[in-house]
Design a protein around this motif. Structure first.
Motif, PDB file in Angstrom:
ATOM      1  N   GLU A  79       5.088  13.254  11.429  1.00 45.00           N
ATOM      2  CA  GLU A  79       6.251  13.841  10.753  1.00 45.00           C
ATOM      3  C   GLU A  79       5.798  14.711   9.585  1.00 45.00           C
ATOM      4  O   GLU A  79       4.936  14.314   8.795  1.00 45.00           O
ATOM      5  CB  GLU A  79       7.182  12.743  10.235  1.00 45.00           C
ATOM      6  N   LYS A  80       6.435  15.869   9.442  1.00 41.08           N
ATOM      7  CA  LYS A  80       6.079  16.788   8.354  1.00 41.08           C
ATOM      8  C   LYS A  80       6.480  16.225   6.993  1.00 41.08           C
ATOM      9  O   LYS A  80       5.776  16.423   6.006  1.00 41.08           O
ATOM     10  CB  LYS A  80       6.743  18.145   8.581  1.00 41.08           C
ATOM     11  N   ASP A  81       7.636  15.566   6.950  1.00 47.75           N
ATOM     12  CA  ASP A  81       8.109  14.998   5.692  1.00 47.75           C
ATOM     13  C   ASP A  81       7.497  13.616   5.512  1.00 47.75           C
ATOM     14  O   ASP A  81       7.941  12.640   6.124  1.00 47.75           O
ATOM     15  CB  ASP A  81       9.634  14.907   5.685  1.00 47.75           C
ATOM     16  N   SER A  82       6.479  13.532   4.665  1.00 47.76           N
ATOM     17  CA  SER A  82       5.761  12.280   4.468  1.00 47.76           C
ATOM     18  C   SER A  82       5.744  11.925   2.990  1.00 47.76           C
ATOM     19  O   SER A  82       5.148  12.635   2.174  1.00 47.76           O
ATOM     20  CB  SER A  82       4.317  12.390   4.982  1.00 47.76           C
ATOM     21  N   VAL A  83       6.409  10.813   2.644  1.00 47.58           N
ATOM     22  CA  VAL A  83       6.395  10.391   1.242  1.00 47.58           C
ATOM     23  C   VAL A  83       5.031   9.845   0.848  1.00 47.58           C
ATOM     24  O   VAL A  83       4.689   9.817  -0.335  1.00 47.58           O
ATOM     25  CB  VAL A  83       7.499   9.350   0.976  1.00 47.58           C
ATOM     26  N   ALA A  84       4.231   9.411   1.835  1.00 46.27           N
ATOM     27  CA  ALA A  84       2.868   8.972   1.528  1.00 46.27           C
ATOM     28  C   ALA A  84       1.984  10.170   1.201  1.00 46.27           C
ATOM     29  O   ALA A  84       1.155  10.116   0.284  1.00 46.27           O
ATOM     30  CB  ALA A  84       2.292   8.191   2.698  1.00 46.27           C
ATOM     31  N   ALA A  85       2.176  11.264   1.920  1.00 45.66           N
ATOM     32  CA  ALA A  85       1.368  12.463   1.673  1.00 45.66           C
ATOM     33  C   ALA A  85       1.600  13.021   0.281  1.00 45.66           C
ATOM     34  O   ALA A  85       0.711  13.676  -0.288  1.00 45.66           O
ATOM     35  CB  ALA A  85       1.675  13.521   2.724  1.00 45.66           C
ATOM     36  N   ASP A  86       2.771  12.776  -0.288  1.00 50.41           N
ATOM     37  CA  ASP A  86       3.076  13.269  -1.628  1.00 50.41           C
ATOM     38  C   ASP A  86       2.115  12.732  -2.681  1.00 50.41           C
ATOM     39  O   ASP A  86       1.927  13.357  -3.727  1.00 50.41           O
ATOM     40  CB  ASP A  86       4.511  12.889  -2.025  1.00 50.41           C
ATOM     41  N   VAL A  87       1.520  11.556  -2.439  1.00 48.45           N
ATOM     42  CA  VAL A  87       0.655  10.939  -3.448  1.00 48.45           C
ATOM     43  C   VAL A  87      -0.789  10.822  -2.952  1.00 48.45           C
ATOM     44  O   VAL A  87      -1.588  10.098  -3.539  1.00 48.45           O
ATOM     45  CB  VAL A  87       1.193   9.552  -3.854  1.00 48.45           C
TER      46      VAL A  87
END
Length: 354
Positions: free
Chosen positions: A41-49
């Motif tokens: 998935e493009k929207d990743s809350v893990a990738a944000d950090v």
């Protein structure tokens, strides 16, 4: 094969881009590690950090190989990662290993596995064909819960069968179903453990869990006496599960406390919602200890910091009422970075200690 402990600055890969991956990455950063998220998935809350993000299909072998080469160790944040693509990892790089996924991804296999270790699940029957539905419901009895064998979580992939007639005409998916009899229980609780690469096991205090609509609403300590009196037996089974799988990292087993002892519900081969209280409520959180185990470091103390701890999930739009949440001086607010608040979606949690 056991990996040597990872030095600070090493990269830990996380399969999955949700809030559990986010909290693992935050704990890893505190210990000096970089994280690389892999998710479709493009929207990743893990990738944000995280330091790096690969957005690719689970079955993109080239992308998965490149990810493996970039990471000193790899873990996962949810149990529905396809197993076949994980063959690119070797030499103990993936922790927990694929054995835990193979068991946890199939509800029928999971129940059989636990039974063979001496555990007691709810009465159940596997259903592979439409013609087997009626016999399964009759054998186990109604009321009960019909569940998909695979891909179910937070109340998804399951529905109540009030009587044998409710199952008439039911179509069985290719992956099959499992029908479970209802368990008459006094309370629900979880056993949360961490197992190191050397086989050391530590437990956190077991919280009393309350579910609403199939989704965890609250975890709280101390648990009632009905639960605390059954924790030792439940822990013994959970340790057997972890040892049998040569498990590395945090694992949770959920139980029903009944008059006949603990009844096994399901396992989660990962950090777990009912362990979120450990961030503020324990000396070492489930997320930090998961990173420690994956990185080959000594485990931290799992003792609770207070006699009373509560963790409440924030579901849907209620999560965004910051003035209300933060007006409580005892509230430790965690929001997961999700922009869209939908009904039934976990958006964050609040922990209160002491």
């Amino acid at each position: 094969m056991t990996l040597p402990s990872l030095p600070p600055g090493a990269t830990i890969g996380i399969l999955g881009g949700g809030q559990l991956g986010r909290m693992i990455a935050m704990a890893a950063a505190q210990l000096g590690y970089r994280c690389h998220i892999y998710a479709p998935e493009k929207d990743s809350v893990a990738a944000d950090v995280a330091a790096k993000f690969t957005c690719a299909s689970w079955h993109d072998r080239e992308a998965m190989q490149a990810f493996a080469q970039d990471c000193a160790a790899v873990t996962y944040e949810f149990e529905n990662v396809p197993v076949a693509p994980l063959s690119v990892f070797s030499g103990g790089q993936l922790a927990p290993g694929v054995a835990a996924l193979e068991v946890a991804q199939d509800r029928f296999r999971e129940k059989r596995f636990v039974e063979q270790l001496g555990g007691k699940p709810a009465p159940y029957a596997a259903i592979d064909h439409d013609s087997e539905v009626a016999d399964a419901v009759h054998k186990v009895g109604a009321p009960g819960i019909m569940k998909t064998r695979r891909d179910g979580y937070d109340g998804k992939g399951q529905w109540r069968i009030a009587s044998e007639g409710d199952a008439a005409g039911l179509r069985v998916p290719e992956s099959g179903l499992v029908y479970e009899g209802l368990v008459h229980f006094e309370a629900e609780f979880s056993v949360i453990l961490v197992r190191s690469r050397t086989g050391e096991v530590r437990f956190w205090e077991s919280p009393h869990n309350t579910h609403v609509g199939g989704i965890l609403s609250r975890s709280e300590l101390p648990a009632p006496a009905m639960v605390t009196g059954q924790v030792d037996e439940a822990r013994a089974l959970a340790r057997q599960v972890a040892d049998a799988l040569d498990y590395v990292g945090v694992m949770t087993c959920e139980f029903f406390a009944t008059t006949g002892g603990p009844v096994f519900n399901e396992m989660a081969p990962r950090v777990h919602n009912s362990g979120h209280w450990t961030i503020e409520g324990a000396i070492t959180s489930q997320f930090e200890n998961h990173v420690r185990a994956v990185a080959g470091l000594p485990l931290g103390d799992t003792a609770s910091l207070a006699k009373r701890v509560t963790m409440d999930n924030l579901i849907g739009a209620e999560a965004f009422d910051l003035p209300r949440h933060l007006s409580d001086p005892a509230a430790h607010l965690h929001l997961y970075g999700k922009a869209e608040a939908r009904d039934g979606r976990k958006m964050g949690h609040i922990t209160r200690v002491g």
